[in-house]
Design a protein around this motif. Structure first.
Motif, short mmCIF file in Angstrom:
data_model
loop_
_atom_site.label_atom_id
_atom_site.label_comp_id
_atom_site.label_asym_id
_atom_site.label_seq_id
_atom_site.Cartn_x
_atom_site.Cartn_y
_atom_site.Cartn_z
N THR A 78 76.92 46.97 69.23
CA THR A 78 76.13 46.88 68.01
C THR A 78 74.65 47.06 68.30
O THR A 78 74.20 46.92 69.45
N LEU A 79 73.89 47.32 67.27
CA LEU A 79 72.46 47.55 67.42
C LEU A 79 71.74 46.31 67.97
O LEU A 79 70.73 46.43 68.67
N GLU A 80 72.29 45.14 67.65
CA GLU A 80 71.67 43.89 68.11
C GLU A 80 71.69 43.76 69.63
O GLU A 80 70.90 43.00 70.20
N GLN A 81 72.56 44.49 70.29
CA GLN A 81 72.64 44.43 71.74
C GLN A 81 71.63 45.34 72.44
O GLN A 81 71.47 45.24 73.65
N ILE A 82 70.98 46.23 71.72
CA ILE A 82 70.09 47.22 72.33
C ILE A 82 68.75 46.56 72.66
O ILE A 82 68.04 46.10 71.76
N PRO A 83 68.36 46.52 73.94
CA PRO A 83 67.12 45.84 74.34
C PRO A 83 65.88 46.70 74.17
O PRO A 83 65.13 46.95 75.12
N LEU A 84 65.66 47.16 72.94
CA LEU A 84 64.45 47.90 72.60
C LEU A 84 63.76 47.19 71.43
O LEU A 84 64.42 46.49 70.65
N LYS A 85 62.48 47.39 71.30
CA LYS A 85 61.70 46.73 70.24
C LYS A 85 61.61 47.63 69.00
O LYS A 85 61.73 48.85 69.08
N ASN A 86 61.39 46.98 67.87
CA ASN A 86 61.05 47.66 66.62
C ASN A 86 62.20 48.49 66.06
O ASN A 86 61.98 49.46 65.33
N LEU A 87 63.44 48.13 66.39
CA LEU A 87 64.58 48.85 65.82
C LEU A 87 64.77 48.45 64.36
O LEU A 87 64.55 47.30 63.99
N TYR A 88 65.21 49.39 63.53
CA TYR A 88 65.49 49.07 62.13
C TYR A 88 66.99 49.06 61.91
O TYR A 88 67.76 49.68 62.66
N SER A 89 67.43 48.36 60.88
CA SER A 89 68.85 47.99 60.75
C SER A 89 69.77 49.17 60.57
O SER A 89 70.96 49.08 60.92
N THR A 90 69.28 50.28 60.03
CA THR A 90 70.16 51.43 59.78
C THR A 90 70.04 52.51 60.86
O THR A 90 70.60 53.59 60.70
N LEU A 91 69.34 52.22 61.94
CA LEU A 91 69.24 53.19 63.04
C LEU A 91 70.63 53.45 63.61
O LEU A 91 71.38 52.51 63.89
N GLY A 92 70.99 54.70 63.80
CA GLY A 92 72.29 55.04 64.37
C GLY A 92 72.44 54.52 65.78
O GLY A 92 71.53 54.67 66.61
N ILE A 93 73.58 53.94 66.09
CA ILE A 93 73.81 53.39 67.42
C ILE A 93 73.79 54.49 68.48
O ILE A 93 73.39 54.25 69.63
N ASP A 94 74.17 55.70 68.11
CA ASP A 94 74.12 56.82 69.05
C ASP A 94 72.68 57.12 69.45
O ASP A 94 72.37 57.36 70.62
N ARG A 95 71.78 57.10 68.47
CA ARG A 95 70.37 57.36 68.76
C ARG A 95 69.77 56.25 69.62
O ARG A 95 69.01 56.51 70.56
N ALA A 96 70.11 55.02 69.29
CA ALA A 96 69.58 53.88 70.05
C ALA A 96 70.05 53.91 71.50
O ALA A 96 69.27 53.69 72.44
N LEU A 97 71.33 54.19 71.72
CA LEU A 97 71.86 54.24 73.07
C LEU A 97 71.26 55.40 73.86
O LEU A 97 70.97 55.26 75.05
#
Length: 259
Positions: A78-97
């Motif tokens: 889930t997005l909550e596991q991504i250790p980056l700052k300033n993430l928004y709730s609808t950011l795609g998990i693919d983009r975050a990873l």
């Protein structure tokens, strides 16, 4: 794929994209291989290894996520596991990873261009904080949209080489308009990013990455030399999370309150 049991160090990463399933095989913290399958591949699948092997799953398709949650050893990222700052709730998990993996491996700041069904731009600064990005239809989707939403324009495949810019027939005109406009957009985003982050790494990934890098090499060679084509950045991101989990297993083994 090999058989697995509970005593071996192998596990799978699965990224469910809009068009296909993207797989990676790991041995502990080492990425061994990657491959892709169609959604339909597992509809009549009989081998029970999916009931045994640990799978770390990221998905942008909720319906597919539910199907895969039936397997007992699937962990949904889930997005909550991504250790980056300033993430928004609808950011795609693919983009975050992808931006997490690229930045961790290559260094921040980093801009990741993912050329899949959608073409996305995702950038993080030196402090590992999301700067932002953009989303537009990918190369294949643009061709499909013209065919599906017009009465007379044909469905087109992706040209393997740069098309003639000033076309004298319809198919070449579609190729020209789509390809050259897309390349100009990519160049513009890269130039704007580099004005703010001149020391940044720039990564191109996704199913259309190789064909786009071919176009860029011919049409915008100065842009081409700035880009690293790396197919596996999303799995680099999944591996970052696995490394953190191995360093703090008690915290990561707590039950997921979201079910």
């Amino acid at each position: 794929m090999d058989k697995y049991d509970n005593q071996n160090p192998f596990w799978l990463g699965l990224m469910i994209g809009n068009s296909r399933l993207h797989w990676a095989k790991f041995e502990d913290l080492k990425l061994l291989e990657t491959w892709n399958t169609e959604y339909s591949y597992f509809e009549n699948y009989q081998d029970n290894f999916l009931d045994i092997v640990p799978i770390r799953l990221a998905s942008v398709v909720p319906k597919q996520t539910k199907l895969w949650q039936q397997y007992p050893n699937v962990e949904v990222i889930t997005l909550e596991q991504i250790p980056l700052k300033n993430l928004y709730s609808t950011l795609g998990i693919d983009r975050a990873l992808a931006v997490l993996g690229a930045g961790t491996q290559l260094g921040f700041p980093v801009l990741v261009i993912d050329a899949g069904t959608a073409l996305t731009f995702t950038g993080c600064d030196r402090d590992q904080s999301l700067v932002g990005g953009a989303i537009l239809p990918g190369l294949g989707l643009q061709f499909s949209a013209l065919a599906n939403k017009t009465a007379a324009l044909p469905q087109m495949s992706k040209p393997q080489h740069l098309p003639q810019r000033w076309a004298i027939e319809t198919q070449e005109a579609i190729h020209s308009g789509t390809v050259y406009t897309l390349l100009a957009g990519i160049r513009d985003f890269i130039e704007a990013w580099c004005q703010d982050f001149p020391e940044s790494q720039i990564v191109l990934t996704g199913g259309d990455a190789h064909i786009l890098i071919t176009y860029l090499q011919e049409h915008f060679p100065s842009v081409y030399t700035q880009i690293l084509e790396i197919p596996d950045v999303i799995f680099w991101g999944i591996l970052v999370l696995r490394q953190k989990q191995s360093q703090n297993p008690k915290k990561n083994n707590q039950p997921d309150s979201n079910g």
